[in-house]
Scaffold this motif. Sequence first.
Motif, PDB file in Angstrom:
ATOM      1  N   SER A   1       0.807  -0.942   0.104  1.00 22.56           N
ATOM      2  CA  SER A   1       0.049   0.049  -0.275  1.00 22.56           C
ATOM      3  C   SER A   1       1.085   1.537  -0.183  1.00 22.56           C
ATOM      4  O   SER A   1       0.876   2.006  -0.390  1.00 22.56           O
ATOM      5  CB  SER A   1      -1.385   0.298   1.207  1.00 22.56           C
ATOM      6  OG  SER A   1      -0.419   0.715   2.193  1.00 22.56           O
TER       7      SER A   1
ATOM      8  N   SER B   1      -0.217   6.540   6.490  1.00 25.41           N
ATOM      9  CA  SER B   1      -1.102   5.998   5.731  1.00 25.41           C
ATOM     10  C   SER B   1      -2.529   6.332   7.090  1.00 25.41           C
ATOM     11  O   SER B   1      -3.869   5.778   6.437  1.00 25.41           O
ATOM     12  CB  SER B   1      -0.563   3.971   6.023  1.00 25.41           C
ATOM     13  OG  SER B   1      -0.097   3.982   7.705  1.00 25.41           O
ATOM     14  N   LYS B   2      -1.882   6.477   7.597  1.00 27.84           N
ATOM     15  CA  LYS B   2      -3.062   6.342   9.237  1.00 27.84           C
ATOM     16  C   LYS B   2      -3.992   7.263   8.509  1.00 27.84           C
ATOM     17  O   LYS B   2      -5.073   7.895   9.060  1.00 27.84           O
ATOM     18  CB  LYS B   2      -3.013   6.575  10.074  1.00 27.84           C
ATOM     19  CG  LYS B   2      -1.799   5.188  11.109  1.00 27.84           C
ATOM     20  CD  LYS B   2      -1.867   5.077  12.422  1.00 27.84           C
ATOM     21  CE  LYS B   2      -1.641   4.006  13.437  1.00 27.84           C
ATOM     22  NZ  LYS B   2      -2.924   3.056  13.274  1.00 27.84           N
TER      23      LYS B   2
ATOM     24  N   ARG C   1      -4.531   8.903   5.561  1.00 23.85           N
ATOM     25  CA  ARG C   1      -5.100   8.277   4.629  1.00 23.85           C
ATOM     26  C   ARG C   1      -6.354   7.799   4.368  1.00 23.85           C
ATOM     27  O   ARG C   1      -6.568   6.597   5.565  1.00 23.85           O
ATOM     28  CB  ARG C   1      -4.357   8.430   3.255  1.00 23.85           C
ATOM     29  CG  ARG C   1      -3.342   9.102   2.783  1.00 23.85           C
ATOM     30  CD  ARG C   1      -2.719   9.029   1.496  1.00 23.85           C
ATOM     31  NE  ARG C   1      -1.366   9.819   1.275  1.00 23.85           N
ATOM     32  CZ  ARG C   1      -0.819   9.714   0.130  1.00 23.85           C
ATOM     33  NH1 ARG C   1      -0.662   9.021   0.000  1.00 23.85           N
ATOM     34  NH2 ARG C   1       0.035  11.082  -0.450  1.00 23.85           N
ATOM     35  N   GLY C   2      -7.485   7.832   3.410  1.00 17.28           N
ATOM     36  CA  GLY C   2      -8.283   7.095   2.952  1.00 17.28           C
ATOM     37  C   GLY C   2      -9.551   6.839   2.521  1.00 17.28           C
ATOM     38  O   GLY C   2      -9.357   7.492   2.172  1.00 17.28           O
ATOM     39  N   GLU C   3     -10.219   6.409   2.825  1.00 17.52           N
ATOM     40  CA  GLU C   3     -11.793   6.561   1.786  1.00 17.52           C
ATOM     41  C   GLU C   3     -12.269   7.627   1.815  1.00 17.52           C
ATOM     42  O   GLU C   3     -11.869   8.287   2.728  1.00 17.52           O
ATOM     43  CB  GLU C   3     -12.586   5.616   2.403  1.00 17.52           C
ATOM     44  CG  GLU C   3     -12.508   4.105   1.712  1.00 17.52           C
ATOM     45  CD  GLU C   3     -12.063   4.301   0.098  1.00 17.52           C
ATOM     46  OE1 GLU C   3     -13.110   4.720  -0.939  1.00 17.52           O
ATOM     47  OE2 GLU C   3     -10.896   3.509  -0.444  1.00 17.52           O
TER      48      GLU C   3
ATOM     49  N   THR D   1     -15.002   9.410   4.807  1.00 19.65           N
ATOM     50  CA  THR D   1     -14.329   9.457   6.312  1.00 19.65           C
ATOM     51  C   THR D   1     -13.965  10.566   6.996  1.00 19.65           C
ATOM     52  O   THR D   1     -13.164  11.318   6.666  1.00 19.65           O
ATOM     53  CB  THR D   1     -13.909   7.675   5.944  1.00 19.65           C
ATOM     54  OG1 THR D   1     -12.333   8.346   5.552  1.00 19.65           O
ATOM     55  CG2 THR D   1     -14.100   6.095   5.359  1.00 19.65           C
TER      56      THR D   1
ATOM     57  N   ILE E   1     -12.526  11.947  10.118  1.00 15.92           N
ATOM     58  CA  ILE E   1     -11.081  11.673  11.545  1.00 15.92           C
ATOM     59  C   ILE E   1     -10.753  12.682  12.184  1.00 15.92           C
ATOM     60  O   ILE E   1     -10.693  14.423  11.553  1.00 15.92           O
ATOM     61  CB  ILE E   1      -9.521  11.759  10.148  1.00 15.92           C
ATOM     62  CG1 ILE E   1      -8.473  11.531  11.122  1.00 15.92           C
ATOM     63  CG2 ILE E   1      -9.119  12.825   9.101  1.00 15.92           C
ATOM     64  CD1 ILE E   1      -7.687  10.929   9.965  1.00 15.92           C
TER      65      ILE E   1
ATOM     66  N   ARG F   1     -11.725  12.923   5.074  1.00 21.02           N
ATOM     67  CA  ARG F   1     -11.093  12.771   4.204  1.00 21.02           C
ATOM     68  C   ARG F   1     -11.959  13.170   2.720  1.00 21.02           C
ATOM     69  O   ARG F   1     -13.345  13.166   2.787  1.00 21.02           O
ATOM     70  CB  ARG F   1     -10.878  11.385   4.201  1.00 21.02           C
ATOM     71  CG  ARG F   1      -9.699  11.308   5.496  1.00 21.02           C
ATOM     72  CD  ARG F   1      -9.240   9.081   4.877  1.00 21.02           C
ATOM     73  NE  ARG F   1      -8.502   9.327   6.327  1.00 21.02           N
ATOM     74  CZ  ARG F   1      -9.013   8.560   7.476  1.00 21.02           C
ATOM     75  NH1 ARG F   1     -10.437   8.481   7.850  1.00 21.02           N
ATOM     76  NH2 ARG F   1      -7.885   7.855   8.628  1.00 21.02           N
TER      77      ARG F   1
END
Length: 447
Positions: A83, A150-151, A153-155, A158, A160, A179
Motif C-alpha cells: 500500500s 497511511s493513518k 489517508r483513507g476513503e 470518512t 478523522i 477525508r
Amino acid sequence: MKNIRKYLPPLAVLGALTLVPAATSSFAAADTTNYQELEKFMSVYERVKANYVDKVDDKTLIKGAIDGMLSSLDPHSSYVEASDFDQLKTTTDGNYGGLGLTVSIEDGAVKVIAPTEDTPAWRAGVKAGDYITHINGELVYGLSLDEAVSKMRGEPGTPIKLTIVRPGRDKPLDLTMNRERIEVRAVKWEIRDGIGYININTFSGNVADQTKAALVAIDKATGGHPLGYVVDLRSNPGGLLDQAVDVSDAFLEGGEIVSQRGREKDDIERYYARPGDLAHGLPVVVLVDAGTASASEIVAGALQDHRRALIMGEKSFGKGSVQTVVQTGPDAALRLTTARYYTPSGRSVQAGGIDPDIAVPQLTDPDYKDRRVVREADLRRHLLAQSKVEDKLLEGDDTPDPRFSAKADELEKKGIKDFQLYYALNTLKRLAAPAAVASAAPQKKSR
C-alpha cells in the motif's frame, strides 16, 4: 515533499553479480572490511531470529534492516512496499484520498511542513509547524513516516480527528475533518488590479502546461497589457523536476535553470531555458515561505539568479536533493537520494533554502510570531549543502524587517486578509509605468 525523477522500470542489473580480480591490495582490504561488516549483520540477524521472544519471519527482519539502513542516510530515502508503494505513485500524480498535508518525522513526532490550499487540513486550520500527536485518539508518536501518512489517508468522506500541539498555544487543539479525494488544482489564476496572479500549489502532472495556459489567458484578459505577475509558490511542497524546469523556462529567454550533481565530479546534469519569455519581460514577484520546497525552490532560485523576478516573503524550506525512484518488484520501490541540485549561480539550496530579496512576514496570520516552522535543516540526518560544509554556514536570518509593525486586527479592519500578497501587488504597481497603472486602474477581478 518529493523532487522525484520517475525511473520506474525494474533494473535487472541489480540482480547480476560479476566477479573480477582485485586490482590492488586496497580493494582486497576493502573487501575484507565489507565481509566483516556483513558477518556482523548476519550474526545479529541469526540471533534475533533464534532468540527473540516472539517468532519473526524473514520478510519482517529484512524489511526492518532495509528501513534502518536507509533511515541512517537522510530523511528522504526510503523503501516502500504494497500500500505504501501505491501511495507513492498516487502522490506523484496529485490524486489520492486524504487530508492534503505534507509532513515529516523528527524524533518520533509528526511535524506539519505545510497544508495544501483548498484541502480538508487547510480548511480545518492546520498550519505549518504544528505537531500531530494523535489520530482519532490514537497516539502516533514513534510511527514511521509511511505509517503516519497511511493513518491519515483513507476513503473519501470518512471522518478523522487530529490532535494538534501548536507552539505558542497552551492547550492542544482537536480538529475534525472529512477525508477527500485530493485532486490538487495545481494552477489557479486571476487578475488583480491589472496584475496577473498565478498560484501554483504543486509540481505534479502537467503543471507547466497549466502555467503557460494561465500566462496566455492573463495576457488575453488584460488586452495584452498586464502590469506584471505574482507567482505564488507558498506552501508548495514541490514535485517533479521536469515540471519545475518547464515552469522556469516560461519566464526566461535563455540560460541555465538548474543543475543536479551526483557523487562523482563529472556526474552533472544541466537544464537550460529555451528562447521565448511568455511573460514578455514584465515585472515578476515570486512569493515564498517556509513551505516552499524542492521543485518550487528550483523555480524561485532560477528566476532570482537571472534577476528575472523579485523573491518576496520568508526563507524557503531548503530541500535541495533529488530522489530517484526505482521499482524493485511488482509492488515495491526504492526511493534514494542520488544528487543535489544547484541554482544557475552555483548555490546549493540544500538545508539553506532560498532567501527572499525582500523579507515580508505574514502579518495577517495571528500566530506568525510564535508558531515555529519546520525546514530541511531541522530534520535529523539532513544532507549538508555539499560535502564537508558545516550547517552553521547555511544558517539564515529570519528576523522580520522592523518596518512591518502592523497587527493582524489592524489589517483585517482594512480588509487585508493576505499581507504578503497585498505587499507583492503594491510593489508591482510601483514597478509598473505610471501610464500603465492609470490604464489598468478600472479593471476588476476577472476570474
